[in-house]
Scaffold this motif. Structure first.
Motif, PDB file in Angstrom:
ATOM      1  N   SER A  91      -0.176  -5.463   5.562  1.00  0.00           N
ATOM      2  CA  SER A  91       0.096  -5.913   4.103  1.00  0.00           C
ATOM      3  C   SER A  91      -1.852  -6.344   4.010  1.00  0.00           C
ATOM      4  N   PRO A  92      -2.136  -5.655   3.058  1.00  0.00           N
ATOM      5  CA  PRO A  92      -4.001  -5.844   2.834  1.00  0.00           C
ATOM      6  C   PRO A  92      -4.324  -7.101   1.962  1.00  0.00           C
ATOM      7  N   THR A 145       0.554  -1.600   0.148  1.00  0.00           N
ATOM      8  CA  THR A 145       0.307  -0.079  -0.134  1.00  0.00           C
ATOM      9  C   THR A 145       0.688   1.346  -0.522  1.00  0.00           C
ATOM     10  N   SER A 161       0.278   3.900  -7.240  1.00  0.00           N
ATOM     11  CA  SER A 161      -1.275   3.133  -6.700  1.00  0.00           C
ATOM     12  C   SER A 161      -2.692   3.543  -6.897  1.00  0.00           C
ATOM     13  N   GLN A 171      -9.342  -0.990  -0.901  1.00  0.00           N
ATOM     14  CA  GLN A 171      -7.628  -0.060  -0.943  1.00  0.00           C
ATOM     15  C   GLN A 171      -7.147   0.089  -1.498  1.00  0.00           C
ATOM     16  N   LYS A 172      -5.667   0.951  -1.567  1.00  0.00           N
ATOM     17  CA  LYS A 172      -5.006   1.426  -2.299  1.00  0.00           C
ATOM     18  C   LYS A 172      -3.638   0.780  -2.305  1.00  0.00           C
ATOM     19  N   THR A 173      -3.158  -0.549  -3.824  1.00  0.00           N
ATOM     20  CA  THR A 173      -2.091  -0.866  -3.728  1.00  0.00           C
ATOM     21  C   THR A 173      -1.160  -0.744  -4.550  1.00  0.00           C
TER      22      THR A 173
END
Lengths: 168, 168
Positions: A114-115, A72, A162, A150-152
């Motif tokens: 980590s998401p 992220t 991202s 969620q922004k990765t």
């Protein structure tokens, strides 16, 4: 009118992931990888490319297990740093403050921050003049935090950026 | 707290590319691929995964050449359509209005509307129970339109979106 260039790596965007490996806390390591992708939908198979010179390569070769951790914006600095520093010289979890957690199936840890984490078992390694370091792996489990969009991080020619990773 | 899921394909974002193939205008075809990526920096090598059931597979197997065309927002409809329709039933260049152009090294055409095209020669095909359809290819040339920050399409779990592809 198009301009012609010599061969090079120009397929983007690609995710900027942290691969975590190691069977014991002493061996745990992190390596940043963008040569990563899906090879097959069913059975779910993926690949990572890791040069044999990298500290993680021998750990991966020996243990044949790893976790792919999407990253992220909050992890951007750590992700960059893990791509340019060696586990020979640093305990990367300690240096970055990222948290190793015990995974469910593989012995390699996952990254708590980590998401979305993907547990993988190596099925084949290819090491040749042509492909110096491809590792094919079966995706055996994944788990995620349920956060909407969620922004990765992804990689492009000029660095990281991202994009939203939609809720599953 | 993380939620656990069964194995699946969750590595994103990945580029949504159009692969063009065929040695003659009668054979020309387009297939949308997101199981695509870089395997090696030097020599530059990439892969695409194409199921043997796909019309393009036999063309790729026979000719051992293709072009990877990055796609744009303007090409989104065509890119979607080429992923769900078969070249058995349609001339995809005619149906989409995309323009096939003669490439420099390979006989497969490139897509004129694409901002960046990558000529590839197949080096290895793998077809097994484990990996049903991976094709490894050498990147032998790429060419592009010099447009600052053209937006190229990528794939995620829920569809296509676009991100800037920085000027080269």
């Amino acid at each position: 009118m198009k301009q012609s260039w010599k061969p090079g790596t120009t397929i983007y965007p690609l995710p900027a992931v942290l691969v975590s490996c190691g069977n014991t806390p002493e061996e745990y390591n992190l390596i940043t990888v963008s040569w990563v992708g899906t090879l097959c939908t069913n059975p779910p198979m993926c690949y990572i490319s890791v040069r044999p010179e990298r500290h993680s390569y021998e750990i991966l070769r020996k243990n044949m297990e790893f976790v792919i951790n999407l990253t992220t914006v909050q992890m951007a600095k750590a992700t960059d740093w893990c791509g340019v520093s060696s586990g020979k010289n640093y305990n990367k979890f300690e240096k970055t403050g990222l948290t190793p957690k015990t995974a469910q199936i593989v012995k390699a840890p996952y990254v708590e921050e980590s998401p979305l984490c993907i547990e993988c078992k190596v099925r084949e390694r290819e090491q040749s003049q042509r492909i110096r370091f491809r590792i094919e792996a079966g995706i055996i489990r994944f788990f995620y935090r349920k956060i909407q969009f969620q922004k990765t991080l992804y990689t492009t020619r000029s660095g990281h950026a991202s994009v939203p990773y939609p809720a599953i």
